[in-house]
Scaffold this motif. Structure first.
Motif, PDB file in Angstrom:
ATOM      1  N   ALA A 195       0.820  -1.212   0.000  1.00 53.28           N
ATOM      2  CA  ALA A 195       0.000   0.000   0.000  1.00 53.28           C
ATOM      3  C   ALA A 195       0.852   1.260   0.000  1.00 53.28           C
ATOM      4  O   ALA A 195       0.513   2.249  -0.661  1.00 53.28           O
ATOM      5  N   ALA A 196       1.965   1.240   0.736  1.00 50.16           N
ATOM      6  CA  ALA A 196       2.814   2.423   0.836  1.00 50.16           C
ATOM      7  C   ALA A 196       3.711   2.586  -0.386  1.00 50.16           C
ATOM      8  O   ALA A 196       4.249   3.672  -0.624  1.00 50.16           O
ATOM      9  N   GLY A 197       3.897   1.507  -1.158  1.00 45.28           N
ATOM     10  CA  GLY A 197       4.846   1.576  -2.267  1.00 45.28           C
ATOM     11  C   GLY A 197       6.269   1.556  -1.771  1.00 45.28           C
ATOM     12  O   GLY A 197       7.145   2.228  -2.339  1.00 45.28           O
ATOM     13  N   ALA A 198       6.527   0.789  -0.698  1.00 43.38           N
ATOM     14  CA  ALA A 198       7.901   0.666  -0.191  1.00 43.38           C
ATOM     15  C   ALA A 198       8.777   0.054  -1.273  1.00 43.38           C
ATOM     16  O   ALA A 198       8.289  -0.609  -2.200  1.00 43.38           O
ATOM     17  N   THR A 199      10.078   0.245  -1.163  1.00 48.72           N
ATOM     18  CA  THR A 199      11.005  -0.239  -2.184  1.00 48.72           C
ATOM     19  C   THR A 199      10.867  -1.744  -2.378  1.00 48.72           C
ATOM     20  O   THR A 199      10.806  -2.233  -3.497  1.00 48.72           O
ATOM     21  N   LEU A 200      10.830  -2.474  -1.283  1.00 50.07           N
ATOM     22  CA  LEU A 200      10.576  -3.909  -1.357  1.00 50.07           C
ATOM     23  C   LEU A 200      10.070  -4.394  -0.008  1.00 50.07           C
ATOM     24  O   LEU A 200      10.257  -3.738   1.016  1.00 50.07           O
ATOM     25  N   THR A 201       9.405  -5.540  -0.038  1.00 49.07           N
ATOM     26  CA  THR A 201       8.935  -6.210   1.168  1.00 49.07           C
ATOM     27  C   THR A 201       9.409  -7.652   1.111  1.00 49.07           C
ATOM     28  O   THR A 201       9.330  -8.294   0.064  1.00 49.07           O
ATOM     29  N   ASN A 234      19.880   6.497  -4.039  1.00 49.25           N
ATOM     30  CA  ASN A 234      20.679   5.977  -2.925  1.00 49.25           C
ATOM     31  C   ASN A 234      19.851   5.739  -1.676  1.00 49.25           C
ATOM     32  O   ASN A 234      20.399   5.536  -0.590  1.00 49.25           O
ATOM     33  N   ASP A 235      18.525   5.761  -1.810  1.00 50.22           N
ATOM     34  CA  ASP A 235      17.654   5.616  -0.658  1.00 50.22           C
ATOM     35  C   ASP A 235      16.650   4.504  -0.901  1.00 50.22           C
ATOM     36  O   ASP A 235      16.448   4.055  -2.034  1.00 50.22           O
ATOM     37  N   GLY A 236      16.026   4.074   0.169  1.00 47.28           N
ATOM     38  CA  GLY A 236      14.987   3.068   0.029  1.00 47.28           C
ATOM     39  C   GLY A 236      14.438   2.644   1.375  1.00 47.28           C
ATOM     40  O   GLY A 236      15.029   2.932   2.426  1.00 47.28           O
ATOM     41  N   VAL A 237      13.304   1.960   1.342  1.00 39.12           N
ATOM     42  CA  VAL A 237      12.691   1.399   2.546  1.00 39.12           C
ATOM     43  C   VAL A 237      12.335  -0.054   2.248  1.00 39.12           C
ATOM     44  O   VAL A 237      11.582  -0.338   1.314  1.00 39.12           O
ATOM     45  N   ALA A 238      12.900  -0.944   3.043  1.00 39.07           N
ATOM     46  CA  ALA A 238      12.570  -2.369   2.941  1.00 39.07           C
ATOM     47  C   ALA A 238      11.720  -2.748   4.148  1.00 39.07           C
ATOM     48  O   ALA A 238      12.102  -2.479   5.292  1.00 39.07           O
ATOM     49  N   SER A 371      -2.486 -11.115  -6.548  1.00 39.06           N
ATOM     50  CA  SER A 371      -2.263  -9.994  -5.632  1.00 39.06           C
ATOM     51  C   SER A 371      -0.805  -9.937  -5.188  1.00 39.06           C
ATOM     52  O   SER A 371      -0.193  -8.861  -5.168  1.00 39.06           O
ATOM     53  N   TYR A 372      -0.243 -11.102  -4.837  1.00 34.92           N
ATOM     54  CA  TYR A 372       1.165 -11.109  -4.413  1.00 34.92           C
ATOM     55  C   TYR A 372       2.083 -10.831  -5.597  1.00 34.92           C
ATOM     56  O   TYR A 372       3.066 -10.092  -5.469  1.00 34.92           O
ATOM     57  N   GLN A 373       1.787 -11.403  -6.757  1.00 34.47           N
ATOM     58  CA  GLN A 373       2.650 -11.194  -7.920  1.00 34.47           C
ATOM     59  C   GLN A 373       2.662  -9.720  -8.338  1.00 34.47           C
ATOM     60  O   GLN A 373       3.697  -9.208  -8.779  1.00 34.47           O
ATOM     61  N   ILE A 374       1.532  -9.040  -8.187  1.00 38.91           N
ATOM     62  CA  ILE A 374       1.501  -7.597  -8.463  1.00 38.91           C
ATOM     63  C   ILE A 374       2.405  -6.864  -7.481  1.00 38.91           C
ATOM     64  O   ILE A 374       3.183  -5.974  -7.867  1.00 38.91           O
ATOM     65  N   ALA A 375       2.318  -7.242  -6.204  1.00 40.47           N
ATOM     66  CA  ALA A 375       3.179  -6.611  -5.197  1.00 40.47           C
ATOM     67  C   ALA A 375       4.644  -6.809  -5.553  1.00 40.47           C
ATOM     68  O   ALA A 375       5.455  -5.867  -5.496  1.00 40.47           O
ATOM     69  N   ARG A 376       5.015  -8.050  -5.933  1.00 39.62           N
ATOM     70  CA  ARG A 376       6.401  -8.335  -6.302  1.00 39.62           C
ATOM     71  C   ARG A 376       6.828  -7.523  -7.517  1.00 39.62           C
ATOM     72  O   ARG A 376       7.955  -7.042  -7.622  1.00 39.62           O
ATOM     73  N   GLY A 377       5.909  -7.390  -8.466  1.00 40.64           N
ATOM     74  CA  GLY A 377       6.256  -6.699  -9.700  1.00 40.64           C
ATOM     75  C   GLY A 377       6.623  -5.245  -9.500  1.00 40.64           C
ATOM     76  O   GLY A 377       7.418  -4.693 -10.262  1.00 40.64           O
ATOM     77  N   TYR A 378       6.060  -4.619  -8.474  1.00 39.67           N
ATOM     78  CA  TYR A 378       6.348  -3.210  -8.231  1.00 39.67           C
ATOM     79  C   TYR A 378       7.529  -2.994  -7.287  1.00 39.67           C
ATOM     80  O   TYR A 378       7.925  -1.852  -7.046  1.00 39.67           O
ATOM     81  N   MET A 379       8.078  -4.060  -6.737  1.00 40.33           N
ATOM     82  CA  MET A 379       9.235  -3.909  -5.853  1.00 40.33           C
ATOM     83  C   MET A 379      10.508  -3.675  -6.660  1.00 40.33           C
ATOM     84  O   MET A 379      10.656  -4.160  -7.784  1.00 40.33           O
ATOM     85  N   ILE A 380      11.414  -2.931  -6.059  1.00 41.56           N
ATOM     86  CA  ILE A 380      12.740  -2.771  -6.642  1.00 41.56           C
ATOM     87  C   ILE A 380      13.625  -3.835  -6.004  1.00 41.56           C
ATOM     88  O   ILE A 380      14.100  -3.684  -4.876  1.00 41.56           O
ATOM     89  N   ARG A 381      13.801  -4.928  -6.699  1.00 40.17           N
ATOM     90  CA  ARG A 381      14.663  -6.009  -6.249  1.00 40.17           C
ATOM     91  C   ARG A 381      15.069  -6.790  -7.485  1.00 40.17           C
ATOM     92  O   ARG A 381      14.421  -6.702  -8.530  1.00 40.17           O
ATOM     93  N   LEU A 382      16.129  -7.535  -7.390  1.00 40.38           N
ATOM     94  CA  LEU A 382      16.593  -8.278  -8.555  1.00 40.38           C
ATOM     95  C   LEU A 382      15.510  -9.235  -9.029  1.00 40.38           C
ATOM     96  O   LEU A 382      14.878  -9.932  -8.229  1.00 40.38           O
ATOM     97  N   ALA A 429       5.947   0.716 -13.690  1.00 41.91           N
ATOM     98  CA  ALA A 429       6.146   0.656 -12.235  1.00 41.91           C
ATOM     99  C   ALA A 429       7.025   1.814 -11.799  1.00 41.91           C
ATOM    100  O   ALA A 429       7.976   2.172 -12.460  1.00 41.91           O
ATOM    101  N   TYR A 430       6.710   2.356 -10.657  1.00 38.44           N
ATOM    102  CA  TYR A 430       7.440   3.540 -10.201  1.00 38.44           C
ATOM    103  C   TYR A 430       8.794   3.142  -9.638  1.00 38.44           C
ATOM    104  O   TYR A 430       8.982   2.035  -9.150  1.00 38.44           O
ATOM    105  N   PRO A 431       9.775   4.040  -9.674  1.00 41.85           N
ATOM    106  CA  PRO A 431      11.120   3.704  -9.174  1.00 41.85           C
ATOM    107  C   PRO A 431      11.183   3.761  -7.674  1.00 41.85           C
ATOM    108  O   PRO A 431      10.290   4.275  -7.040  1.00 41.85           O
TER     109      PRO A 431
END
Length: 431
Positions: A195-201, A234-238, A371-382, A429-431
């Motif tokens: 919901a917050a659009g954190a960098t990754l969860t 250079n910033d992010g929230v996991a 729902s989970y795959q959408i969440a993963r798709g918007y995360m910034i992770r390898l 997807a947003y950065p």
């Protein structure tokens, strides 16, 4: 001479969750309107287990009619476990009989649900019992898509906290590792992060191999930081689910033998410094790659549990409290309350037991869901894309002075199905 009125008891077990008071209020009002007396039992099973009948108070409509606005529990709560010994259940039942309670509403999570089930079995029809499922972890075995009460409020408050940390991270060019409550499942962490659009969860359900190796968690976060840097940030929230601690390999985590457990045998995860352990390991790995960054850990959970409920949980829990009382008034017993498609559906106690463990089933995040795959798709992770596009992999590798081949050898295992890393980022997807 009129017959004595039926007495309905109400108690709360486990950790706090927004909406408890709404259940107490609605159940009390409906019970009294149905001709019953209502007795509030303080601190869950704690005093009943030792035969103390004094820690109770009669509840009236005037007393409870406005408590639904507030967080916390009007009756207190505790994690006292009456299922450890049959004698404890005997004492609980005897004390309830002494109090004249012939019908009981329990409010709580999976442990309290199990206690209600065992008490119902012990009473053998002499006590009617109904359970109202409560936990901010959202991990009780309700049908898919139906939240446990308190979850939506906890997510709402958690998102506000993470949103502020995201602004701070961007302003100060730092990373936050936010550890969100969730004893086993990652629902709350994922709900907040998505919901917050954190960098990754990162949640335990995404790892098919158990135990989870600390190195895998570290590489997941290091890979995200590298990818984020290659994108110019250079910033992010996991957001990390606290339940990861229960699945980490003891040899990596230094063992959990020293950590205190509650009356139900669960590790007190608040005493496990998960964020600090991961932070130190990530900082060491980044140092080896020549990357210096500030990482700050933040645990959220206690800030969420006693928040005033949002309107969703106020309405939802008033429905649940009403239905619990009505179920008992109609002579029902041995069931958990659920609201499905706007209708009350009792879930029999026997159906919530896991046949393998003999305990109440825990609902985990379904990582195969869209729902989970959408969440993963918007995360910034390898992701798989990073290893299928040579130019992207070369850019990531150059950032840490590696060859593309060496980078692939170090990080590609993170995106195999074995580690739940199949999702790719949707276009736009947003950065």
């Amino acid at each position: 001479m009129s017959e004595p009125r039926t007495t309905i008891g109400i108690l709360v077990g486990g950790g706090p969750a927004p909406g408890i008071n709404s259940v107490i209020s609605a159940a009390t009002i409906r019970s009294i309107m149905g001709g019953c007396k209502v007795l509030g039992i303080q601190d869950g099973f704690k005093w009943l287990m030792i035969g103390d009948a004094s820690k109770t108070k009669p509840l009236s409509i005037a007393e409870v009619s406005r408590i639904h606005f507030r967080g916390g529990s009007y009756l207190g709560t505790s994690r006292a476990n009456p299922t450890k010994k049959p004698s404890d259940l005997d004492i609980v039942f005897a004390t309830l009989q002494q109090l004249g309670v012939s019908r009981l509403i329990t409010i709580g999570g999976d442990d309290t649900a199990f206690s209600a089930l065992k008490l119902d079995q012990q009473a053998a029809g002499r006590l009617l019992v109904v359970h109202v499922p409560k936990t901010i972890d959202n991990d009780l075995d309700l049908p898919y898509g139906i939240p446990t009460f308190g979850f939506q409020t906890a997510r709402h408050v958690g998102v506000e906290l993470v949103k502020n940390l995201m602004v701070d991270a961007m302003t100060t060019s730092r990373w936050y590792f936010v550890v969100a409550m969730g004893r086993k499942a990652g629902h709350l962490a994922l709900g907040i992060g998505k919901a917050a659009g954190a960098t990754l969860t990162v949640i335990p359900e995404e790892f098919s191999k158990r135990p989870i190796r600390l190195a895998t968690l570290v590489d997941t976060l290091v890979g995200a930081i590298i990818k984020r840097r290659s994108m110019g940030r250079n910033d992010g929230v996991a957001v990390l689910a606290e339940g990861l601690a229960e699945y980490l390999s003891p040899e990596d985590f230094g063992g959990l033998e020293h950590v205190e457990r509650d009356d139900h045998g669960h590790v007190r995860l608040s005493e496990v410094a998960l964020g600090d352990v991961i932070k130190r390991a990530v900082e060491q790995a980044l140092k080896e790659f020549g990357i210096t960054t500030t990482v700050v850990t933040k645990e959220i959970g206690y800030e969420l549990r006693c928040a005033d409920p949002i309107p969703f949980d106020m309405e939802y829990t008033r429905d649940m409290g009403y239905c619990a009382a009505q179920f008992l008034l109609d002579g029902g017993s041995a069931a958990m309350v659920s609201i499905q498609n706007g209708r009350f559906v009792p879930i029999p106690f026997e159906s919530i037991l896991d046949p393998l463990t003999g305990r109440t089933r825990v609902r985990m995040v379904d990582v195969t869901s869209e729902s989970y795959q959408i969440a993963r798709g918007y995360m910034i992770r390898l992701s798989a894309d990073d290893f299928e596009r040579p130019e992207e992999m070369a850019r990531h590798a150059a950032l840490i002075k590696m060859t593309p081949e060496t980078f692939r050898a170090r990080f590609e295992y993170l995106v195999t199905s074995e580690h739940g890393g199949l999702a790719t980022r949707p276009r736009g997807a947003y950065p």
